[in-house]
Write a protein that holds these residues in place. Structure first.
Motif, PDB file in Angstrom:
ATOM      1  N   THR A 141      -2.930  -5.310  12.503  1.00  0.00           N
ATOM      2  CA  THR A 141      -2.892  -3.964  11.936  1.00  0.00           C
ATOM      3  C   THR A 141      -1.635  -3.794  11.104  1.00  0.00           C
ATOM      4  O   THR A 141      -0.559  -4.268  11.478  1.00  0.00           O
ATOM      5  CB  THR A 141      -2.863  -2.900  13.061  1.00  0.00           C
ATOM      6  OG1 THR A 141      -3.942  -3.122  13.948  1.00  0.00           O
ATOM      7  CG2 THR A 141      -2.957  -1.497  12.483  1.00  0.00           C
ATOM      8  N   ASP A 161       0.680  -0.721   9.549  1.00  0.00           N
ATOM      9  CA  ASP A 161       0.898   0.725   9.557  1.00  0.00           C
ATOM     10  C   ASP A 161       1.796   1.048   8.363  1.00  0.00           C
ATOM     11  O   ASP A 161       2.984   0.704   8.359  1.00  0.00           O
ATOM     12  CB  ASP A 161       1.551   1.160  10.876  1.00  0.00           C
ATOM     13  CG  ASP A 161       1.648   2.670  11.011  1.00  0.00           C
ATOM     14  OD1 ASP A 161       2.018   3.150  12.090  1.00  0.00           O
ATOM     15  OD2 ASP A 161       1.357   3.384  10.019  1.00  0.00           O
ATOM     16  N   ALA A 178       5.097   3.899   8.809  1.00  0.00           N
ATOM     17  CA  ALA A 178       5.089   3.869  10.271  1.00  0.00           C
ATOM     18  C   ALA A 178       6.216   4.663  10.897  1.00  0.00           C
ATOM     19  O   ALA A 178       6.187   4.935  12.091  1.00  0.00           O
ATOM     20  CB  ALA A 178       5.177   2.420  10.735  1.00  0.00           C
ATOM     21  N   TYR A 187       2.972   5.619  16.173  1.00  0.00           N
ATOM     22  CA  TYR A 187       1.515   5.412  16.112  1.00  0.00           C
ATOM     23  C   TYR A 187       1.162   3.948  15.970  1.00  0.00           C
ATOM     24  O   TYR A 187       0.082   3.517  16.388  1.00  0.00           O
ATOM     25  CB  TYR A 187       0.912   6.250  14.980  1.00  0.00           C
ATOM     26  CG  TYR A 187       1.107   7.726  15.224  1.00  0.00           C
ATOM     27  CD1 TYR A 187       2.179   8.412  14.665  1.00  0.00           C
ATOM     28  CD2 TYR A 187       0.244   8.429  16.072  1.00  0.00           C
ATOM     29  CE1 TYR A 187       2.387   9.752  14.933  1.00  0.00           C
ATOM     30  CE2 TYR A 187       0.447   9.772  16.334  1.00  0.00           C
ATOM     31  CZ  TYR A 187       1.525  10.424  15.763  1.00  0.00           C
ATOM     32  OH  TYR A 187       1.734  11.762  16.035  1.00  0.00           O
ATOM     33  N   SER A 188       2.078   3.144  15.417  1.00  0.00           N
ATOM     34  CA  SER A 188       1.835   1.710  15.300  1.00  0.00           C
ATOM     35  C   SER A 188       1.580   1.110  16.670  1.00  0.00           C
ATOM     36  O   SER A 188       0.732   0.240  16.842  1.00  0.00           O
ATOM     37  CB  SER A 188       3.045   1.001  14.681  1.00  0.00           C
ATOM     38  OG  SER A 188       3.736   1.801  13.772  1.00  0.00           O
ATOM     39  N   ALA A 213       4.828  -2.765  11.035  1.00  0.00           N
ATOM     40  CA  ALA A 213       5.108  -1.337  10.884  1.00  0.00           C
ATOM     41  C   ALA A 213       6.025  -1.138   9.683  1.00  0.00           C
ATOM     42  O   ALA A 213       7.227  -1.358   9.762  1.00  0.00           O
ATOM     43  CB  ALA A 213       5.767  -0.806  12.153  1.00  0.00           C
ATOM     44  N   LEU A 228      -3.330   1.560   8.984  1.00  0.00           N
ATOM     45  CA  LEU A 228      -3.102   2.946   9.354  1.00  0.00           C
ATOM     46  C   LEU A 228      -2.357   3.620   8.215  1.00  0.00           C
ATOM     47  O   LEU A 228      -1.338   3.106   7.755  1.00  0.00           O
ATOM     48  CB  LEU A 228      -2.218   3.039  10.613  1.00  0.00           C
ATOM     49  CG  LEU A 228      -2.757   2.555  11.948  1.00  0.00           C
ATOM     50  CD1 LEU A 228      -1.726   2.795  13.034  1.00  0.00           C
ATOM     51  CD2 LEU A 228      -4.042   3.268  12.286  1.00  0.00           C
TER      52      LEU A 228
END
Lengths: 468, 72
Positions: free
Chosen positions: A292, A294, A297, A302-303, A316, A372
């Motif tokens: 993922t 981010d 970040a 939330y990462s 992140a 994200l």
């Protein structure tokens, strides 16, 4: 190893005749050449390799059999992999400091076993679960007492100069490392650091810069012969330990940037923040991404949600060095499989070096399963005047799944962005946002964030838009 | 050794390493003197509590490394 597959040498691995990094069949290998045989054997038999691995200062490797190695080659190693390669201009202050300390500590340990680090490039350090780790097994050479440390100049350019500049002048000066691929020239650092710092800066930057400038024309052979036997081992050790203390003591003074205290001062009520976390967690659960990214970040709040599950990795990214610094400190404490990095989405790390291939752009290093994009797109669309269609197209080129938050004009954060400028964004509405993204993504689900007017979307790239 | 170490870098390093070496000698010497006087104090009056100074006392930036046995 299947020798029928093609070996692809790494375009950044060409300076050192001791060996070369190459990839084959999706795996990464490091070839050791015959000229390096003695050093490699000493590394393995002296106990240095074992000590470094035990202290997690260097990546481990295994020797792989290779049929019919030709005359110049000695062995092939398969080193431990790093999830995402990163470069010193993407690091926060704390990461560069950790990288410097690992370099010095390795050299110190090597000296105890009759070896030295023959180079001190920041590109030899990578991050694994928050820890700075040396990745070049062939960086060692035999120690010959009396000889000065050949990598000292490089260490000062790659590590001390940028660290001093960041600590005493401005964090943003680490970006000079993007321009100067072999570290910041000492005369430049010296000019900038006039009157800053103490004795350490004076000796390792100012005096050093003057000495380099004064002797710039001297031929290499004449110079090296003349100064061969001049530094006792005890002096060398004292110098290295002194440098370790210098780097350890470098701190950032309580710095506030635009985003440093973001989560303390946003317009989220506690309930809204919990609601957002719940939504993001639920979406992540349905995607189950192994990798993922981010974007925006901040401190990784939330990462972290993307780490629940075996073998997950999160990068992140944030534009704010203080946020990345905070996140790095947290990851160091926890040992999570997260890599905080500096990134300006409107001007991300380009490919640099010879033929623009030595250090490659982010998207060439890794492709995430999921991105994200929480509370970011309004900065791109409004502060950076980026049409939403372009943002959507770019994101579709990077990932299959997207979790993205739309922040409407009525939100106080956007009101701030529009406060001193004309509102030239008629299409920046929820409908406009959905239309722009629908061309590239399918909207799987959408949920409102409680006690705010924001919406979080789960999107999946339309299969027609997949790139090879 | 594929790197160009740089003549100027090598030269300044000789000076810096010599200074660091001197600093190391000085630090051992100072530690011995401090230890000597601490022993004397402990003998003269029974000092009860441990000193509350930070074991890592602030050092002049860049010199005076911690006491360390010297390689000969």
């Amino acid at each position: 190893m299947n020798s029928a597959e093609i070996s692809r040498p790494d375009p950044g691995s060409f300076r050192d005749p001791s060996g070369v990094v190459f990839s084959r069949g999706g795996k990464l290998y490091r070839q050791v050449n015959r000229c390096y045989r003695e050093q490699y054997e000493t590394l393995m038999s002296s106990g240095l390799y074992k000590a470094l691995i035990e202290q997690k200062l260097m990546v481990a490797h295994r020797e792989v059999s290779e049929q019919g190695l030709d005359a110049g080659k000695y062995k092939v190693l398969e080193p431990e992999r790093i999830p995402l390669i990163s470069y010193p201009y993407e690091w926060c202050f704390g990461q560069l400091k950790d990288a410097a300390l690992v370099t010095l500590r390795i050299h110190r340990m090597a000296l105890e076993r009759g070896m030295i680090l023959k180079d001190a490039s920041a590109y030899n350090i990578q991050f694994l679960k928050g820890e700075a780790t040396h990745i070049d097994t062939l960086s060692f050479d035999l120690y010959r007492e009396g000889e000065p440390w050949v990598a000292y100049g490089q260490f000062c350019r790659h590590f001390l100069a940028p660290l001093f500049l960041m600590a005493y002048i401005d964090l943003r000066l680490s970006q000079l490392l993007r321009v100067y691929i072999d570290g910041i020239p000492l005369d430049l650092a010296s000019k900038l650091l006039k009157g800053k710092g103490g004795f350490a800066v004076k000796a390792h930057i100012h005096w050093h810069a003057k000495s380099v400038a004064a002797h710039a024309e001297k031929g290499k052979e004449a110079g090296r012969a003349a100064i061969k036997a001049n530094i006792k081992k005890s002096q060398m050790i004292a110098m290295i330990e002194s440098m370790i203390r210098i780097v350890e003591k470098l701190q950032l003074r309580g710095i506030k940037t635009e985003w440093g205290d973001y989560y303390a001062h946003t317009n989220y009520s506690g309930f809204a923040a919990e609601s957002k976390k719940a939504i993001v967690s639920a979406f992540l659960k349905s995607v189950s991404p192994a990798v993922t990214w981010d974007f925006g970040a901040n401190d990784g709040t939330y990462s972290r949600l993307a780490l629940s599950g075996e073998g997950r990795f999160v990068a992140a990214f944030d534009i704010d060095p203080v946020a990345v610094e905070r996140n790095h400190a947290a990851v160091r404490r926890s040992g999570e499989n997260m890599l905080p990095l500096l990134l300006d989405l409107t001007n991300p790390s380009p490919a640099i070096g010879f033929a623009g291939q030595e250090r490659v752009a982010l998207e060439s290093r890794q492709r995430p399963d999921c991105i994200l994009m929480l509370a970011v797109v309004h900065h791109l669309a409004i502060s950076n005047n980026l049409p939403l269609e372009m943002a959507a197209r770019w994101l579709a080129s990077l990932c299959e799944s997207l979790i993205i938050e739309f922040v409407p004009k009525s939100d106080s954060q956007v009101q701030i962005l529009l406060a001193t400028r004309d509102d030239i964004f008629p299409d920046y509405t929820q409908q406009g946002f959905e239309n722009a993204f629908a061309e590239w993504f399918e909207i799987i689900e959408q949920r409102p964030v409680e006690e705010s007017e924001r919406q979080i979307y789960l999107m999946k790239r339309k299969s027609a838009n997949e790139k090879a | 050794m594929y790197l160009d170490p740089g003549f100027g870098s090598m030269l300044i390093q000789i000076l810096i390493a010599a200074l660091a070496g001197l600093g190391a000698v000085f630090a051992i010497f100072r530690a011995k003197i401090v230890a000597f006087f601490n022993k004397k104090k402990a003998g003269a009056k029974q000092t009860p509590a441990a000193p509350d100074s930070d074991p890592k006392a602030p050092v002049l930036e860049g010199d005076l490394p911690d006491a360390e046995p010297m390689d000969e």
